[in-house]
Design an enzyme around this catalytic site. Structure first.
Site, PDB file in Angstrom:
ATOM      1  N   THR A   1       6.713  22.014  57.935  1.00  0.00           N
ATOM      2  CA  THR A   1       6.030  21.604  56.767  1.00  0.00           C
ATOM      3  C   THR A   1       4.840  21.836  56.595  1.00  0.00           C
ATOM      4  O   THR A   1       4.078  21.454  55.758  1.00  0.00           O
ATOM      5  CB  THR A   1       6.375  20.026  56.812  1.00  0.00           C
ATOM      6  OG1 THR A   1       6.084  19.721  58.154  1.00  0.00           O
ATOM      7  CG2 THR A   1       7.763  19.547  56.729  1.00  0.00           C
TER       8      THR A   1
ATOM      9  N   SER B   1       8.558  13.805  58.744  1.00  0.00           N
ATOM     10  CA  SER B   1       9.186  14.781  57.561  1.00  0.00           C
ATOM     11  C   SER B   1      10.623  14.689  57.519  1.00  0.00           C
ATOM     12  O   SER B   1      11.328  15.425  56.805  1.00  0.00           O
ATOM     13  CB  SER B   1       8.725  16.139  58.015  1.00  0.00           C
ATOM     14  OG  SER B   1       7.379  16.207  58.031  1.00  0.00           O
TER      15      SER B   1
ATOM     16  N   ARG C   1      -2.331  30.445  75.220  1.00  0.00           N
ATOM     17  CA  ARG C   1      -3.263  31.644  74.987  1.00  0.00           C
ATOM     18  C   ARG C   1      -3.930  32.212  76.145  1.00  0.00           C
ATOM     19  O   ARG C   1      -4.365  33.312  76.267  1.00  0.00           O
ATOM     20  CB  ARG C   1      -4.082  31.574  73.878  1.00  0.00           C
ATOM     21  CG  ARG C   1      -3.470  31.523  72.520  1.00  0.00           C
ATOM     22  CD  ARG C   1      -4.510  31.454  71.282  1.00  0.00           C
ATOM     23  NE  ARG C   1      -4.103  31.132  70.177  1.00  0.00           N
ATOM     24  CZ  ARG C   1      -4.540  30.486  69.326  1.00  0.00           C
ATOM     25  NH1 ARG C   1      -5.908  30.196  69.382  1.00  0.00           N
ATOM     26  NH2 ARG C   1      -3.934  30.142  68.138  1.00  0.00           N
TER      27      ARG C   1
ATOM     28  N   CYS D   1      -6.393  33.077  64.638  1.00  0.00           N
ATOM     29  CA  CYS D   1      -6.395  33.755  63.589  1.00  0.00           C
ATOM     30  C   CYS D   1      -7.588  34.881  63.286  1.00  0.00           C
ATOM     31  O   CYS D   1      -7.365  35.746  62.697  1.00  0.00           O
ATOM     32  CB  CYS D   1      -6.105  32.878  62.258  1.00  0.00           C
ATOM     33  SG  CYS D   1      -7.409  31.454  62.159  1.00  0.00           S
TER      34      CYS D   1
ATOM     35  N   GLN E   1     -14.614  31.232  56.599  1.00  0.00           N
ATOM     36  CA  GLN E   1     -13.296  31.051  56.851  1.00  0.00           C
ATOM     37  C   GLN E   1     -12.748  29.984  55.907  1.00  0.00           C
ATOM     38  O   GLN E   1     -13.441  28.977  55.149  1.00  0.00           O
ATOM     39  CB  GLN E   1     -13.327  30.502  58.230  1.00  0.00           C
ATOM     40  CG  GLN E   1     -13.497  31.384  59.357  1.00  0.00           C
ATOM     41  CD  GLN E   1     -13.376  30.912  60.711  1.00  0.00           C
ATOM     42  OE1 GLN E   1     -14.137  31.318  61.456  1.00  0.00           O
ATOM     43  NE2 GLN E   1     -12.268  30.331  61.005  1.00  0.00           N
TER      44      GLN E   1
ATOM     45  N   LYS F   1     -12.879  31.035  71.180  1.00  0.00           N
ATOM     46  CA  LYS F   1     -11.836  31.708  71.180  1.00  0.00           C
ATOM     47  C   LYS F   1     -11.951  33.258  70.592  1.00  0.00           C
ATOM     48  O   LYS F   1     -11.331  34.013  71.293  1.00  0.00           O
ATOM     49  CB  LYS F   1     -10.877  30.918  69.993  1.00  0.00           C
ATOM     50  CG  LYS F   1     -10.157  29.729  70.430  1.00  0.00           C
ATOM     51  CD  LYS F   1      -9.312  29.191  69.183  1.00  0.00           C
ATOM     52  CE  LYS F   1      -9.149  27.716  69.640  1.00  0.00           C
ATOM     53  NZ  LYS F   1      -8.699  26.953  68.473  1.00  0.00           N
TER      54      LYS F   1
ATOM     55  N   HIS G   1      -9.363  34.657  55.594  1.00  0.00           N
ATOM     56  CA  HIS G   1     -10.804  34.517  56.188  1.00  0.00           C
ATOM     57  C   HIS G   1     -11.452  36.015  56.018  1.00  0.00           C
ATOM     58  O   HIS G   1     -10.947  36.901  56.402  1.00  0.00           O
ATOM     59  CB  HIS G   1     -10.508  34.393  57.748  1.00  0.00           C
ATOM     60  CG  HIS G   1      -9.916  32.961  58.111  1.00  0.00           C
ATOM     61  ND1 HIS G   1     -10.125  32.147  57.351  1.00  0.00           N
ATOM     62  CD2 HIS G   1      -9.618  32.571  59.504  1.00  0.00           C
ATOM     63  CE1 HIS G   1      -9.583  30.701  58.187  1.00  0.00           C
ATOM     64  NE2 HIS G   1      -9.259  31.108  59.267  1.00  0.00           N
TER      65      HIS G   1
ATOM     66  N   GLN H   1      -5.150  34.699  56.889  1.00  0.00           N
ATOM     67  CA  GLN H   1      -5.247  34.024  58.237  1.00  0.00           C
ATOM     68  C   GLN H   1      -3.613  33.329  58.372  1.00  0.00           C
ATOM     69  O   GLN H   1      -3.502  32.982  59.506  1.00  0.00           O
ATOM     70  CB  GLN H   1      -6.230  33.059  58.647  1.00  0.00           C
ATOM     71  CG  GLN H   1      -6.318  31.730  58.312  1.00  0.00           C
ATOM     72  CD  GLN H   1      -6.190  31.221  56.887  1.00  0.00           C
ATOM     73  OE1 GLN H   1      -6.397  32.171  56.087  1.00  0.00           O
ATOM     74  NE2 GLN H   1      -5.991  29.947  56.931  1.00  0.00           N
TER      75      GLN H   1
HETATM   76  N1  LIG Z   1      -3.739  27.229  59.578  1.00  0.00           N
HETATM   77  C1  LIG Z   1      -4.172  28.326  60.201  1.00  0.00           C
HETATM   78  O1  LIG Z   1      -4.892  29.305  59.422  1.00  0.00           O
HETATM   79  C2  LIG Z   1      -3.918  29.116  61.542  1.00  0.00           C
HETATM   80  C3  LIG Z   1      -3.930  29.977  62.130  1.00  0.00           C
HETATM   81  C4  LIG Z   1      -3.375  30.505  63.311  1.00  0.00           C
HETATM   82  C5  LIG Z   1      -2.797  29.438  64.269  1.00  0.00           C
HETATM   83  N2  LIG Z   1      -2.724  28.068  63.611  1.00  0.00           N
HETATM   84  C6  LIG Z   1      -2.312  27.302  64.563  1.00  0.00           C
HETATM   85  O2  LIG Z   1      -0.804  26.879  64.204  1.00  0.00           O
HETATM   86  C7  LIG Z   1      -0.371  25.590  64.323  1.00  0.00           C
HETATM   87  C8  LIG Z   1      -0.098  24.873  62.909  1.00  0.00           C
HETATM   88  O3  LIG Z   1      -1.301  24.896  62.056  1.00  0.00           O
HETATM   89  P1  LIG Z   1      -1.238  24.458  60.414  1.00  0.00           P
HETATM   90  O4  LIG Z   1      -2.324  25.113  60.036  1.00  0.00           O
HETATM   91  O5  LIG Z   1       0.205  25.060  59.872  1.00  0.00           O
HETATM   92  O6  LIG Z   1      -1.158  22.970  60.577  1.00  0.00           O
HETATM   93  P2  LIG Z   1      -0.607  21.776  59.716  1.00  0.00           P
HETATM   94  O7  LIG Z   1      -0.579  22.447  58.187  1.00  0.00           O
HETATM   95  O8  LIG Z   1      -1.292  20.578  59.760  1.00  0.00           O
HETATM   96  O9  LIG Z   1       0.790  21.807  60.172  1.00  0.00           O
HETATM   97  C9  LIG Z   1       1.224  21.086  61.386  1.00  0.00           C
HETATM   98  C10 LIG Z   1       2.721  21.106  61.288  1.00  0.00           C
HETATM   99  O10 LIG Z   1       3.128  20.696  62.715  1.00  0.00           O
HETATM  100  C11 LIG Z   1       4.184  19.614  62.773  1.00  0.00           C
HETATM  101  N3  LIG Z   1       3.950  18.535  63.668  1.00  0.00           N
HETATM  102  C12 LIG Z   1       2.640  17.816  64.087  1.00  0.00           C
HETATM  103  N4  LIG Z   1       3.178  16.985  65.148  1.00  0.00           N
HETATM  104  C13 LIG Z   1       4.520  17.282  65.398  1.00  0.00           C
HETATM  105  C14 LIG Z   1       5.507  16.674  66.311  1.00  0.00           C
HETATM  106  N5  LIG Z   1       5.033  15.862  67.187  1.00  0.00           N
HETATM  107  N6  LIG Z   1       6.657  17.251  66.485  1.00  0.00           N
HETATM  108  C15 LIG Z   1       7.284  18.223  65.531  1.00  0.00           C
HETATM  109  N7  LIG Z   1       6.132  18.850  64.605  1.00  0.00           N
HETATM  110  C16 LIG Z   1       4.997  18.328  64.478  1.00  0.00           C
HETATM  111  C17 LIG Z   1       3.788  18.999  61.438  1.00  0.00           C
HETATM  112  O11 LIG Z   1       4.877  18.034  60.803  1.00  0.00           O
HETATM  113  P3  LIG Z   1       4.696  16.969  59.908  1.00  0.00           P
HETATM  114  O12 LIG Z   1       4.609  17.434  58.639  1.00  0.00           O
HETATM  115  O13 LIG Z   1       6.003  16.339  60.055  1.00  0.00           O
HETATM  116  O14 LIG Z   1       3.440  16.147  60.382  1.00  0.00           O
HETATM  117  C18 LIG Z   1       3.342  20.257  60.547  1.00  0.00           C
HETATM  118  O15 LIG Z   1       4.635  20.644  60.079  1.00  0.00           O
HETATM  119  C19 LIG Z   1      -1.657  24.915  65.004  1.00  0.00           C
HETATM  120  O16 LIG Z   1      -1.472  24.884  66.407  1.00  0.00           O
HETATM  121  C20 LIG Z   1      -2.720  25.881  64.570  1.00  0.00           C
HETATM  122  O17 LIG Z   1      -3.838  25.911  65.454  1.00  0.00           O
HETATM  123  C21 LIG Z   1      -3.021  27.800  62.348  1.00  0.00           C
END
Ligand SMILES: NC(=O)c1ccc[n+]([C@@H]2O[C@H](COP(=O)([O-])OP(=O)(O)OC[C@H]3O[C@@H](n4cnc5c(N)ncnc54)[C@H](OP(=O)(O)O)[C@@H]3O)[C@@H](O)[C@H]2O)c1
Length: 360
Positions: free
Chosen positions: A13, A42, A101, A130, A157, A229, A258, A338
């Site tokens: 999600t 969710s 990582r 990213c 970013q 990082k 980014h 990103q």
């Molecule tokens: N955004 C970026 O550009 C980016 C780039 C590289 C890496 N990342 C990494 O990718 C990961 C996700 O980032 P995002 O930006 O997509 O975050 P996000 O939009 O906040 O989404 C977080 C996701 O994790 C789920 N989640 C949270 N707690 C959970 C739990 N206890 N059990 C199962 N699912 C859980 C959430 O589900 P619910 O909706 O149910 O809460 C949601 O689907 C992070 O580790 C981030 O550091 C992000």
């Protein structure tokens, strides 16, 4: 080509998880092969999968039965807790969080750079930060051709780097800010009410603003988490503990992709033709560099693109030219999505490498 079995997307999600689903659907993977997982918040939701939707199940210890590939796109704590369950179930796992990582036993991979680290015995791979992936993909051809001794980089970013909540904050704050300007008229001199993020995601307002990256700043060094990082992961991915990386990470009001202003100090002097030829041969890159039209990489151009855009290629004007007009310091502007190459696409490419082993 992914391994046989179901493909689990943990965090389906979220911003990265939704992008992973979009790519799988684009690549023609049937929805029946996908298991969308998220937190209990969710449970029962449906998320877009190409032209259709898939239901979201709550992540648990037993979520990985029948799963061949698991893409984790949740927070680090969730990854630490549930990656072992996915591995026990026999899945090949790529984790997007920072949980693994720095683990020397877990390869940190950008396929175009160090893909061969994904050997047949590897079961867990960490997806890099990213900003680091986008930077290194752009510079890899220059490193291969000339070597790189140092990188100075300032980032611009997008808010979606902070997840879906960042996107929501920018849209909401932009609406609110436009409403203020509409109400108050131009007499207020186009200034907006002062400090403090409206949504709680960022400590500063993100609409009509630019601010130092929202990761925590080390009190002793002054380096923030995103910058750390970029330094540490560059050294690890390039296997070059001596490389100097000097980042300044900044958030801007772009929704996705980014951008980075980069100055690379090469190991050997290079001509402009040599630099452009090297970049033109770089994998996963597209050159956007039209001086006449003043057209260069932007986050809008890079959004939803698999390729990282590179342009504004020029020698450092502060460095006197060497023999034959060559230079060691080269400036570039880079923009990459990103959520795609910085996260979901890179993760699926890594899973593709494991799939090739499984087919052999
Ligand atoms: N955004 C970026 O550009 C980016 C780039 C590289 C890496 N990342 C990494 O990718 C990961 C996700 O980032 P995002 O930006 O997509 O975050 P996000 O939009 O906040 O989404 C977080 C996701 O994790 C789920 N989640 C949270 N707690 C959970 C739990 N206890 N059990 C199962 N699912 C859980 C959430 O589900 P619910 O909706 O149910 O809460 C949601 O689907 C992070 O580790 C981030 O550091 C992000």
């Amino acid at each position: 080509m992914l391994r046989e079995g179901l493909i689990a997307v943990v965090g389906a999600t979220g911003a990265v998880g939704r992008e992973a689903l979009a790519i799988l659907a684009e690549r023609g993977v049937p929805a029946s092969r996908v298991r969308a997982l998220a937190s209990e918040r969710s449970h029962g939701l449906r998320v877009r999968y190409g032209e259709t939707q898939v239901g979201v199940a709550t992540l648990g210890e037993r979520s990985f039965e029948g799963v061949g590939t698991a893409i984790f796109a949740a927070d680090a704590e969730t990854a630490r807790r549930f990656v072992p369950a996915a591995l026990r179930a026999g899945a090949f796992v790529v984790d997007n969080s920072s949980a693994f990582r720095a683990d020397p036993g877990v390869p940190l991979v950008v396929p175009e750079i160090n893909g061969p680290l994904v050997t047949p015995d590897v079961r867990l791979v960490a997806n890099p930060n990213c900003s680091t992936t986008i930077l290194l993909l752009a510079l890899e051809p220059l490193r291969r051709a000339f070597g790189i001794e140092a990188i100075d980089v300032a980032t611009y970013q997008a808010v979606s780097g902070a997840g879906l909540a960042g996107i929501d904050a920018l849209i909401r704050e932009t609406r609110d800010a436009l409403a203020v300007l509409e109400r108050e008229g131009s007499e207020i001199g186009w200034t907006l009410p002062g400090a403090g993020g409206a949504g709680g995601v960022f400590a500063e307002p993100c609409a009509f603003n630019v601010f130092s990256h929202d990761s925590a700043v080390d009190g002793a060094t002054g380096v923030n988490g995103e910058e750390r990082k970029m330094i540490d992961e560059t050294r690890r991915i390039w296997n070059d503990p001596a490389i100097r990386v000097t980042p300044t990470c900044v958030r801007i009001p772009a929704l996705r992709a980014h951008t980075q202003a980069v100055t690379a100090t090469l190991g050997a002097p290079a001509s402009e033709g040599g630099v452009l030829d090297a970049l033109a041969g770089g994998r996963g890159l597209e050159i956007v560099d039209d001086r006449g039209a003043n057209a260069f990489p932007t986050p809008r151009k890079a959004s939803r693109r698999d390729e990282v855009l590179v342009g504004r290629v020029r020698p450092d004007p502060g460095e006197p030219p060497g023999p034959g007009g060559t230079h060691r310091r080269w400036c570039l502007l880079v923009s990459g999505d990103q959520l795609r190459k910085g996260a979901a696409l890179n993760a699926l490419q890594i899973a593709g490498l494991a799939g090739v082993h499984a087919m052999a």
